[in-house]
Design a protein around this motif. Structure first.
Motif, PDB file in Angstrom:
ATOM      1  N   PRO A  85       0.817  -1.315  -0.195  1.00 27.89           N
ATOM      2  CA  PRO A  85       0.395  -0.115   0.165  1.00 27.89           C
ATOM      3  C   PRO A  85       0.481   1.096  -0.079  1.00 27.89           C
ATOM      4  CG  PRO A  85      -1.119  -1.854   1.383  1.00 27.89           C
ATOM      5  CD  PRO A  85       0.785  -2.481   0.966  1.00 27.89           C
ATOM      6  N   ARG A  86       1.958   1.182   0.570  1.00 26.68           N
ATOM      7  CA  ARG A  86       2.690   2.562   0.672  1.00 26.68           C
ATOM      8  C   ARG A  86       3.784   2.645  -1.131  1.00 26.68           C
ATOM      9  NH1 ARG A  86       4.494   3.969   5.752  1.00 26.68           N
ATOM     10  NH2 ARG A  86       7.007   4.374   5.345  1.00 26.68           N
ATOM     11  N   LEU A 121     -10.095   7.392  -5.264  1.00 27.26           N
ATOM     12  CA  LEU A 121     -10.553   6.264  -4.261  1.00 27.26           C
ATOM     13  C   LEU A 121      -9.312   5.818  -4.008  1.00 27.26           C
ATOM     14  CD1 LEU A 121     -14.069   5.691  -7.007  1.00 27.26           C
ATOM     15  CD2 LEU A 121     -13.701   6.819  -4.466  1.00 27.26           C
ATOM     16  N   ALA A 122      -8.427   5.836  -4.702  1.00 27.42           N
ATOM     17  CA  ALA A 122      -7.304   4.593  -4.546  1.00 27.42           C
ATOM     18  C   ALA A 122      -7.339   4.894  -3.062  1.00 27.42           C
ATOM     19  CB  ALA A 122      -6.650   3.812  -5.505  1.00 27.42           C
ATOM     20  N   VAL A 123      -6.659   6.754  -3.299  1.00 26.06           N
ATOM     21  CA  VAL A 123      -6.568   6.600  -2.546  1.00 26.06           C
ATOM     22  C   VAL A 123      -7.063   7.455  -0.789  1.00 26.06           C
ATOM     23  CG1 VAL A 123      -5.225   9.706  -1.149  1.00 26.06           C
ATOM     24  CG2 VAL A 123      -4.618   8.823  -3.188  1.00 26.06           C
ATOM     25  N   ILE A 124      -8.356   7.478  -1.178  1.00 31.70           N
ATOM     26  CA  ILE A 124      -9.188   7.023  -0.034  1.00 31.70           C
ATOM     27  C   ILE A 124      -9.054   5.948   0.700  1.00 31.70           C
ATOM     28  CG2 ILE A 124     -11.361   7.523   0.722  1.00 31.70           C
ATOM     29  CD1 ILE A 124     -11.911   9.640  -1.247  1.00 31.70           C
ATOM     30  N   VAL A 125      -9.268   5.053  -0.402  1.00 27.83           N
ATOM     31  CA  VAL A 125      -9.185   3.143   0.618  1.00 27.83           C
ATOM     32  C   VAL A 125      -7.847   3.089   1.186  1.00 27.83           C
ATOM     33  CG1 VAL A 125      -9.250   0.928  -0.582  1.00 27.83           C
ATOM     34  CG2 VAL A 125     -10.760   2.259  -0.894  1.00 27.83           C
ATOM     35  N   LEU A 126      -6.466   3.676   0.564  1.00 25.63           N
ATOM     36  CA  LEU A 126      -4.723   3.387   1.069  1.00 25.63           C
ATOM     37  C   LEU A 126      -5.197   3.829   2.544  1.00 25.63           C
ATOM     38  CD1 LEU A 126      -2.818   3.908  -1.882  1.00 25.63           C
ATOM     39  CD2 LEU A 126      -3.370   1.883  -0.137  1.00 25.63           C
ATOM     40  N   THR A 127      -5.429   5.204   2.174  1.00 24.25           N
ATOM     41  CA  THR A 127      -5.875   6.699   3.470  1.00 24.25           C
ATOM     42  C   THR A 127      -6.522   5.559   4.981  1.00 24.25           C
ATOM     43  OG1 THR A 127      -5.267   8.212   2.673  1.00 24.25           O
ATOM     44  CG2 THR A 127      -5.669   8.345   4.891  1.00 24.25           C
ATOM     45  N   ALA A 129      -6.632   2.479   4.664  1.00 25.69           N
ATOM     46  CA  ALA A 129      -6.485   1.512   5.562  1.00 25.69           C
ATOM     47  C   ALA A 129      -5.145   1.527   6.527  1.00 25.69           C
ATOM     48  CB  ALA A 129      -6.168   0.201   4.276  1.00 25.69           C
ATOM     49  N   PHE A 130      -3.951   2.742   6.666  1.00 23.53           N
ATOM     50  CA  PHE A 130      -3.501   3.510   7.295  1.00 23.53           C
ATOM     51  C   PHE A 130      -3.827   3.808   8.353  1.00 23.53           C
ATOM     52  CE2 PHE A 130      -0.730   5.178   3.043  1.00 23.53           C
ATOM     53  CZ  PHE A 130      -0.674   3.286   3.194  1.00 23.53           C
ATOM     54  N   MET A 178      -7.775  13.224   2.692  1.00 22.94           N
ATOM     55  CA  MET A 178      -6.574  12.135   2.686  1.00 22.94           C
ATOM     56  C   MET A 178      -5.314  12.185   3.032  1.00 22.94           C
ATOM     57  SD  MET A 178      -9.134   9.611   4.142  1.00 22.94           S
ATOM     58  CE  MET A 178      -9.552  11.067   5.546  1.00 22.94           C
ATOM     59  N   LEU A 179      -4.557  12.631   1.758  1.00 19.90           N
ATOM     60  CA  LEU A 179      -2.643  12.399   1.863  1.00 19.90           C
ATOM     61  C   LEU A 179      -2.755  13.423   3.074  1.00 19.90           C
ATOM     62  CD1 LEU A 179      -2.258  13.204  -2.405  1.00 19.90           C
ATOM     63  CD2 LEU A 179      -2.214  11.922  -0.756  1.00 19.90           C
ATOM     64  N   PHE A 180      -3.295  14.714   3.483  1.00 18.24           N
ATOM     65  CA  PHE A 180      -2.584  15.032   4.224  1.00 18.24           C
ATOM     66  C   PHE A 180      -2.798  14.131   5.391  1.00 18.24           C
ATOM     67  CE2 PHE A 180      -3.371  17.758   7.972  1.00 18.24           C
ATOM     68  CZ  PHE A 180      -2.001  18.487   8.449  1.00 18.24           C
ATOM     69  N   ILE A 181      -3.856  13.471   6.006  1.00 17.07           N
ATOM     70  CA  ILE A 181      -3.120  12.693   6.872  1.00 17.07           C
ATOM     71  C   ILE A 181      -2.795  11.035   6.255  1.00 17.07           C
ATOM     72  CG2 ILE A 181      -4.852  10.557   8.271  1.00 17.07           C
ATOM     73  CD1 ILE A 181      -5.876  13.169   9.120  1.00 17.07           C
ATOM     74  N   ALA A 182      -2.549  11.153   5.773  1.00 19.60           N
ATOM     75  CA  ALA A 182      -1.799   9.585   5.026  1.00 19.60           C
ATOM     76  C   ALA A 182      -0.132  10.304   4.938  1.00 19.60           C
ATOM     77  CB  ALA A 182      -2.361   9.556   3.492  1.00 19.60           C
ATOM     78  N   ALA A 183       0.464  10.947   5.076  1.00 23.47           N
ATOM     79  CA  ALA A 183       1.266  11.936   5.462  1.00 23.47           C
ATOM     80  C   ALA A 183       1.939  11.087   6.159  1.00 23.47           C
ATOM     81  CB  ALA A 183       1.490  13.331   5.226  1.00 23.47           C
ATOM     82  N   PHE A 184       0.930  11.466   7.632  1.00 21.69           N
ATOM     83  CA  PHE A 184       2.006  10.805   9.203  1.00 21.69           C
ATOM     84  C   PHE A 184       2.283   8.963   9.245  1.00 21.69           C
ATOM     85  CE2 PHE A 184      -0.596  15.111   9.942  1.00 21.69           C
ATOM     86  CZ  PHE A 184      -0.081  14.919  10.882  1.00 21.69           C
ATOM     87  N   TYR A 185       2.215   8.706   8.344  1.00 23.47           N
ATOM     88  CA  TYR A 185       2.431   7.640   8.365  1.00 23.47           C
ATOM     89  C   TYR A 185       3.826   7.091   7.728  1.00 23.47           C
ATOM     90  CZ  TYR A 185      -2.121   6.431  10.080  1.00 23.47           C
ATOM     91  OH  TYR A 185      -2.691   6.342  10.417  1.00 23.47           O
TER      92      TYR A 185
END
Length: 516
Positions: A85-86, A121-127, A129-130, A178-185
């Motif tokens: 996923p990453r 949609l892929a970015v939303i689902v990935l985030t 999941a994180f 979601m990309l803002f949140i995904a950056a935390f991971y």
């Protein structure tokens, strides 16, 4: 043991013949059979869907070559979602900006979206999941920065006059969140922060390459059917509007400027030369976009570096302004603001005067009953043909997020939007004692975005918003790690001057006395 479904294993092994070595319990055997049957049915329908979709896609590929990438992209996203996923998110960031015009803008179905919607949609689902894997990594105050505006956006869909386009726009804006949140991971210390910022720089390389190619070949953005100003002579690179290119360049200039200053003592000579030359090229492309608000934002950012980091940047800034005004097209673009400010018959308004007419028409037409919650998300464009006298039968965007938020979501939406940037600005002020260049970069980007939102459709610039919010999320994550443990973050506390460390007289007087 009976050789039935209740227990196979011993019967097969006694006869010495190979067979299944698993055991099905009586209370779960039929549930497993049903699950396998359901999975087989889903697989069959999925294969049929792919077959029919491939046939239709072949016909579409004859019309647009970009549609040929739709099915491979979908399959790649599905497989990478389970494998890495990453890696999938990093791959999406690497290809999204540089191939925007060729791949994503060309593969869209009327009213449905296309490859771009699939990646959203892929970015939303990935985030999600994180977050499901490690929900505590994103603290509650970070969520509360975004929750008011996201709630107002989706709440505004309830009474939206144009539902389906509004839903797509809301999901697109949610993917930026979601990309803002995904950056935390992706960030755990200063080293990983620099790694993510370097990733953004590599994402900008194809964008700059396409921008240079368009300038060299004279492929301008073309006439955007804008009655206020002609877009001839403005370059958009891989994007569909020069403003998107301009704000993207301002973001990347800030990132490269920070990396240049932060790694200047440890980086090699070639790396420093790359940083400087890449910034100069991006400044040149920024002038080619002819986006005046982006010029002001870049000026403010460099000026802040000159005031708080190195004074020589102020000298560079003055020299750059003199050199830019020596270019006739830049000088004409700046002086154009002094013409066309009066609304008279057959007169041609400049872009800012045209915006003021649009805003005044919308706010004057707006009823007082809608001041609290607005007309619904996406209503400005839908109703612009009614209240805007210069519409000419065409739907127009607000060209101001502040006006759009008030018109569509009311005072509550405007307050939620202001809360988002005000809260982020206050959070990033905690970086001042950690790294002054990083604090200026983060705070400057937040202030820049809010200021230019007053006169531009920033919510509609999806690709720029992706990289903008990912960069801010990475910086905020590093700040929280540093505040918790500076040693772990890899950035020591900057020494503070004695005058700053000394407690003010009033606070000294009210300091509680400790008992001896």
């Amino acid at each position: 043991m009976s050789p039935g479904l209740g227990g196979w294993r011993t019967g097969w092994l006694r006869r010495g013949r190979p067979g299944p070595v698993f055991t099905w319990r009586r209370d779960r055997s039929w549930a497993r059979v049903a699950a396998w049957a359901l999975g087989a049915v889903v697989l069959v329908f999925f294969c049929l869907f792919l077959g029919l979709f491939s046939v239709q896609l072949g016909d579409l590929a004859d019309q647009r070559l970009a549609f040929a990438f739709l099915l491979p992209m979908f399959l790649a996203i599905v497989f990478l979602l389970f494998i890495s996923p990453r890696g999938l998110l990093v791959g999406i960031l690497l290809i999204r900006a540089g191939t925007n015009q060729v791949l994503f803008e060309g593969a869209q179905f009327a009213g449905m979206g296309g490859l771009g919607g699939m990646l959203n949609l892929a970015v939303i689902v990935l985030t999600l999941a994180f977050v499901a894997q490690d929900p505590k990594r994103v603290p509650r105050p970070v969520w509360m920065v975004w929750v008011p505006f996201v709630v107002m956006q989706f709440g505004g869909l309830i009474h939206s006059p144009d539902l389906m386009p509004s839903v797509r726009n809301a999901l697109a804006n949610l993917s930026s969140t979601m990309l803002f949140i995904a950056a935390f991971y992706f960030v755990d210390d200063l080293k990983s922060l620099h790694r993510m910022l370097k990733l953004l720089v590599w994402c900008a390389v194809p964008v700059v390459g396409v921008g240079i190619w368009t300038v060299a070949t004279g492929q301008t953005a073309g006439a955007l059917d804008d009655p206020t100003s002609s877009s001839a002579g403005r370059y958009a690179g891989p994007f569909n509007h020069p403003n998107i290119m301009a704000f993207y360049l301002v973001l990347m200039i800030g990132v490269v400027l920070y990396l240049w200053k932060a790694t200047q003592a440890t980086s090699q000579l070639l790396t420093r030369m790359f940083h400087v030359s890449f910034m100069l090229v991006m400044f040149g492309l920024l002038l080619a976009t002819k986006t005046r608000s982006a010029w002001v934002a870049a000026f403010m950012m460099v000026a802040m570096y000159g005031v708080f980091v190195e004074r020589r940047f102020l000298v560079y800034l003055v020299l750059a302004m003199v050199a830019a005004m020596a270019v006739p097209e830049v000088r004409e673009r700046v002086l154009a603001l002094g013409e066309g400010n009066e609304v008279v018959q057959y007169a041609r308004l400049n872009s800012f005067a045209w915006r003021k007419v649009l805003w005044e028409s919308a706010l004057t037409w707006m009823g007082k009953a809608q001041y609290l919650a607005g007309y619904g998300y996406g209503s400005f464009m839908k109703l612009s043909t009614i209240f805007f006298p210069l519409a000419g039968g065409r739907e127009w965007g607000a060209h101001s997020v502040l006006v759009q938020a008030f018109f569509e979501l009311g005072v509550l939406g405007l307050l939620a939007w202001t809360w988002l940037y005000g809260r982020l600005f206050m959070m990033f002020s905690g970086l001042w004692r950690c790294s002054r260049p990083l604090a200026i970069t983060a705070m400057g980007q937040v202030a820049m975005y809010y200021v230019v939102s007053a006169s531009d459709n920033m919510l509609g610039y999806l690709v720029f918003n992706w990289y903008y919010w990912f960069a801010l999320g990475a910086m905020l994550r590093f700040m929280l790690v540093w505040q918790a443990d500076p040693v772990r973050a890899g950035q020591p506390v900057q020494p503070v001057a004695a005058a700053v460390r000394r407690r003010p007289v009033l606070l000294q007087a009210w300091r509680p006395v400790r008992p001896r």
